[in-house]
Scaffold this active site. Structure first.
Site, PDB file in Angstrom:
ATOM      1  N   ASN A   5       0.561  -2.038  30.317  1.00 29.08           N
ATOM      2  CA  ASN A   5      -0.431  -0.987  30.100  1.00 29.08           C
ATOM      3  C   ASN A   5       0.227   0.227  29.463  1.00 29.08           C
ATOM      4  OD1 ASN A   5      -3.142   0.398  30.723  1.00 29.08           O
ATOM      5  ND2 ASN A   5      -1.622   1.797  31.598  1.00 29.08           N
ATOM      6  N   GLU A   6      -0.086   0.485  28.196  1.00 31.20           N
ATOM      7  CA  GLU A   6       0.206   1.711  27.453  1.00 31.20           C
ATOM      8  C   GLU A   6       1.676   1.930  27.119  1.00 31.20           C
ATOM      9  OE1 GLU A   6      -3.753   4.331  28.588  1.00 31.20           O
ATOM     10  OE2 GLU A   6      -1.795   5.028  29.330  1.00 31.20           O
ATOM     11  N   ASN A   7       2.546   0.962  27.357  1.00 28.01           N
ATOM     12  CA  ASN A   7       3.967   1.209  27.119  1.00 28.01           C
ATOM     13  C   ASN A   7       4.353   1.115  25.643  1.00 28.01           C
ATOM     14  OD1 ASN A   7       4.171   1.554  29.846  1.00 28.01           O
ATOM     15  ND2 ASN A   7       5.057  -0.452  30.251  1.00 28.01           N
TER      16      ASN A   7
END
Length: 815
Positions: free
Chosen positions: A420-422
């Site tokens: 998630n979002e890295n």
């Protein structure tokens, strides 16, 4: 046959200052301390801050195992989940150490139990604070950036237990899943991965097996029997072999479908390991036959991201899922079922298990299988740069292999997502410069994890992250490619700006609101309640969260006159924001192929983006989802040619009919009317242009556009609420009570905008079956209320809210 004995009795938790208290297994330190009266409920008021010491302390669980006498050759002590950093000791023997919440651990205790003879053998599980381990690892691998001031990326533990912008910081420890003794002889099934595929009408199950043998069993040829429904096959396992693949064919296999697309037939799948006629071990599963792919083909708008199930492209009507309790051991099968049934009842067909949480229990996926809810499963990486060095890398691979294999039987599982979002964070959040070449997780998301999925379960697609455009050729959050997160809206812009883009797949978007009134009253004892009273602020974890709520309101409403009006308007604004986005994006199917609301649920009582709050109460947003995620949706949208009624048909049948367009004065007078025939084929979108003379002119503050088709209705106003000339609200109300429910019928005598009956104000256990409703003069709505002890029209009227009153600035009586 293998014998299994749960280890649940006699556990004690040793306190840091000495002494012990009873402990529950499964469980955790915080819940044990609360049960013993040594810790105030951290969900109430600001008690969370007083519990911070618990996460910094070391803890030891103690019990004693019964004597080890058994006819079996081998006894294993098995922990399905230890949270997180622990040393396991039996008697005077150290069995091993753990440092991963997301995987199980098995220890051979045969000799240790035999040596104890008839005596009970002390068992201790000594937990080191996750903070201590995280700081140790950070010192080894170097500092890495993240989005929160906590070291969660240095330990394989549920990241959000360290706090999030909706969650408390309650870093716990404990035996959070089942502990048991397994006694077995000759051989056992160490891993079973049934992979179900379908080709036309024919189903196929390939069971991939790993077998562990005792020393005496190494020379035994064994037999594996695979049964799927009425089909059964057997295969020989040669002496010494420890892996095998056996396949069964199933003729005329009924397909498993997401809800709304067909049925969810499930088939019993049983794998039995035999030594001659003697049954050694057995593994049971329920499987479903279906295919799932992701269409990422290029087109004039970029590149798609469309889930395709059994050859049918799906517009995903999704919600993001966070752990349903910050103490996950408290989430029971019944609680999973309640929450997922709420999702299904709201029209949801996809649940995204977010990467800052956990791989959920099989109870979660079982319910999704039965309810037809597709599961998008994140690997547990979120909002941080994750080191790829040891000791983390081997833990990541072990947990990934274990959980991909564990979840493979579930037909609901549709997609593995790397993080998630890295990937977005690396590009946009100044990580690249700060890292200066250090590892940050890219090797996991683009190398290790796709390899594990391909090797362990090649029947499912893998996507590297969310958001992710498919390659570094495009920005990770490019709305024209792959998955996108829409957070400029909410953080910096009004929700009207959702209309500016058509992402290919919206994997995160959301708008905040406080929890239900009764939830606030239970969790916060501030008197008087105010948006900025101490307890309310403590239960608002987002950076400048209340400021964003107020700025969001200011675009549409005057400053609320009191807390109750603020509470109501923030709920209205949340529902309005989500409806603006979903209606717009659904109207652009198939260019946009999914919306995944942030978020379905909460893990405690908090102001957040959830549709169902931490006390399991449904916000108005939840009821709005029922309309937004229905198979058929009517909406009014701006198009290049002008205002247009859009009819979205996600059902399998053609939708034909007449859309009636009316320009209506505030007193209910019809100023102009037109009728247009429409046809929306199955899974398509139809448009009906609004004649120019039906569009309220710019600045019109006493009229609106109303579109009606097949009982569905949409409204369009030319000005914000604060500029509209709402009349003082008038209504008639009737209450009919019978059999533990009450029917509240409200008949409008004036235009009523976003009428809401806040049922939990009638009693903490009262719940209504619907949320916001806009009524024209003379129209009625009936609201069913359950759990209301003393029904009456005066009480119902006191719990009714409208935008009319809020815009007029009328102050409500103090509650």
């Amino acid at each position: 046959m293998k014998d299994v004995t749960p280890v649940v009795d006699g556990w004690r938790l040793r306190l840091p200052e000495g002494g012990t208290v009873p402990a529950a297994v499964p469980g955790c330190v915080h819940t044990d301390l609360m049960a013993a009266g040594l810790l105030a409920d951290p969900f109430l008021d600001r008690n969370e801050t007083e519990a911070a010491w618990v996460g910094r302390a070391d803890w030891t669980y103690e019990t004693a195992l019964p004597p080890g006498g058994t006819a079996h050759e081998r006894t294993d002590l098995v922990f399905d989940g230890l949270d997180t950093v622990a040393e396991v000791r039996l008697g005077g023997t150290v069995l091993g150490a753990t440092r991963n919440m997301h995987r199980g651990h098995r220890f051979d205790v045969t000799d240790a139990l035999a040596a104890a003879g008839p005596a009970r053998t002390p068992l201790t599980v000594a937990f080191t604070s996750a903070y201590t381990e995280a700081e140790r690892v950070r010192a080894l691998v170097g500092d890495r950036p993240n989005s929160y001031p906590e070291p969660f990326q240095y330990v394989r533990k549920m990241a959000c237990s360290f706090g999030w912008d909706w969650g408390p910081t309650l870093v716990t420890a404990g035996i959070w899943k089942q502990a048991r003794l397994e006694r077995w002889s000759t051989a056992r099934l160490a891993r079973v991965t049934p992979l179900a595929t379908v080709d036309g009408a024919a189903g196929r199950v390939e069971a991939r097996l790993a077998i562990e043998r005792t020393a005496a069993g190494a020379g035994h040829p064994l037999t594996v029997r695979l049964r799927v429904g009425e089909s059964a096959v057997e295969a020989e396992v040669p002496a010494g072999a420890d892996t095998l693949s056996v396949t069964a064919e199933v003729a005329d296999a009924a397909l498993w479908w997401p809800r709304g697309y067909g049925e969810q037939p499930l088939h019993d799948c049983e794998i039995t390991l035999l030594d001659g006629a003697a049954e050694l071990d057995r593994s049971r599963h329920r499987i479903g036959f279906r295919s799932v792919t992701v269409d990422t083909s290029g087109d004039a708008h970029g590149s798609a991201f469309t889930l395709v199930v059994n050859g049918v492209p799906i517009f995903a009507r999704g919600v993001n899922w966070i752990p349903d309790d910050v103490f996950p051991s408290r989430v029971t099968p019944a609680r999973y079922r309640r929450r997922l049934e709420q999702a299904a009842a709201a029209g949801v067909d996809l649940i995204r298990v977010w990467g800052g949480g956990i791989y959920e229990s099989d109870d979660f996926y079982d319910a999704c299988d039965e309810l037809g809810l597709l599961v998008w499963q994140d690997f547990p990486f979120a909002c941080a740069a994750y080191p790829e060095e040891q000791p983390l890398r081997s833990e990541v691979e072990a947990e990934a292999r274990e959980n991909v294999a564990r979840l493979a039987p579930h037909p609901s599982l549709a997609l593995w997502n790397g993080n998630n979002e890295n990937l977005w964070g690396f590009r946009d959040w100044d990580w690249e410069q700060d890292l200066a070449g250090d590892s940050w997780g890219e090797g996991y998301y683009l190398g290790l994890l796709p390899r594990v999925v391909a090797e362990t379960d090649p029947t499912r697609p893998y996507w590297a992250g969310s958001p992710w455009s498919g390659s570094w050729d495009h920005h990770p959050n490019d709305p024209g490619h792959g998955t996108a997160h829409s957070w400029e809206v909410w953080n910096r812009r009004d929700y009207g700006d959702y209309l500016a883009e058509v992402p290919r797949f919206v994997a995160e978007f959301g708008w905040q609101a406080p929890p239900a009134y009764a939830t606030v009253r239970r969790a916060v004892s501030d008197r008087p309640l105010a948006p900025d009273s101490p307890g309310m602020l403590h239960h608002q974890k987002a950076a400048d969260g209340n400021g964003k709520l107020d700025r969001g309101l200011a675009h549409h409403f005057p400053v609320p006159a009191d807390f109750d009006t603020w509470h109501y308007l923030t709920q209205v604004n949340q529902a309005r924001a989500i409806s603006t986005g979903v209606e717009h994006w659904r109207s652009h199917w198939p260019r946009c192929a999914g919306t995944v609301l942030w978020q379905l649920n909460d893990c405690w009582p908090v102001t957040s983006w959830a549709a169902v709050d931490g006390d399991e109460r449904e916000k108005p947003l939840y009821h709005e989802l029922k309309r937004l995620y229905a198979d058929r949706l009517l909406t009014v949208q701006e198009r290049p040619g002008g205002l247009t009624a859009v009819l979205v048909n996600q059902s399998a049948e053609e939708w034909t009919g007449t859309v009636v367009l009316r320009r209506v004065a505030v007193d209910g007078t019809v100023l102009a009317e037109a009728r247009q025939e429409f046809t929306a084929g199955a899974r398509t979108v139809a448009q009906a242009p609004v004649p120019p003379d039906l569009r309220p002119p710019a600045g019109a503050d006493k009229e609106l556009l109303v579109a009606v088709a097949d009982g569905l209705r949409a409204h369009w106003f030319a000005v914000p609420d604060k500029d509209f000339a709402y009349p003082a609200p008038r209504w008639d109300i009737e209450v009919a009570a019978a059999g533990g429910t009450a029917e509240v019928t409200v008949t409008a005598r004036t235009l009523l905008r976003d009428l809401l009956l806040q049922a939990d104000r009638l009693g903490p256990h009262a719940a209504a079956d619907r949320g916001l409703a806009t009524l024209l003069p003379g129209e009625s709505t009936t609201i069913t209320v359950r759990g209301w002890e003393r029904p009456g029209p005066d009480a119902a009227a006191a719990a009714l809210f409208t935008v009319n009153d809020a815009v007029a600035g009328r102050q409500r009586p103090a509650g």
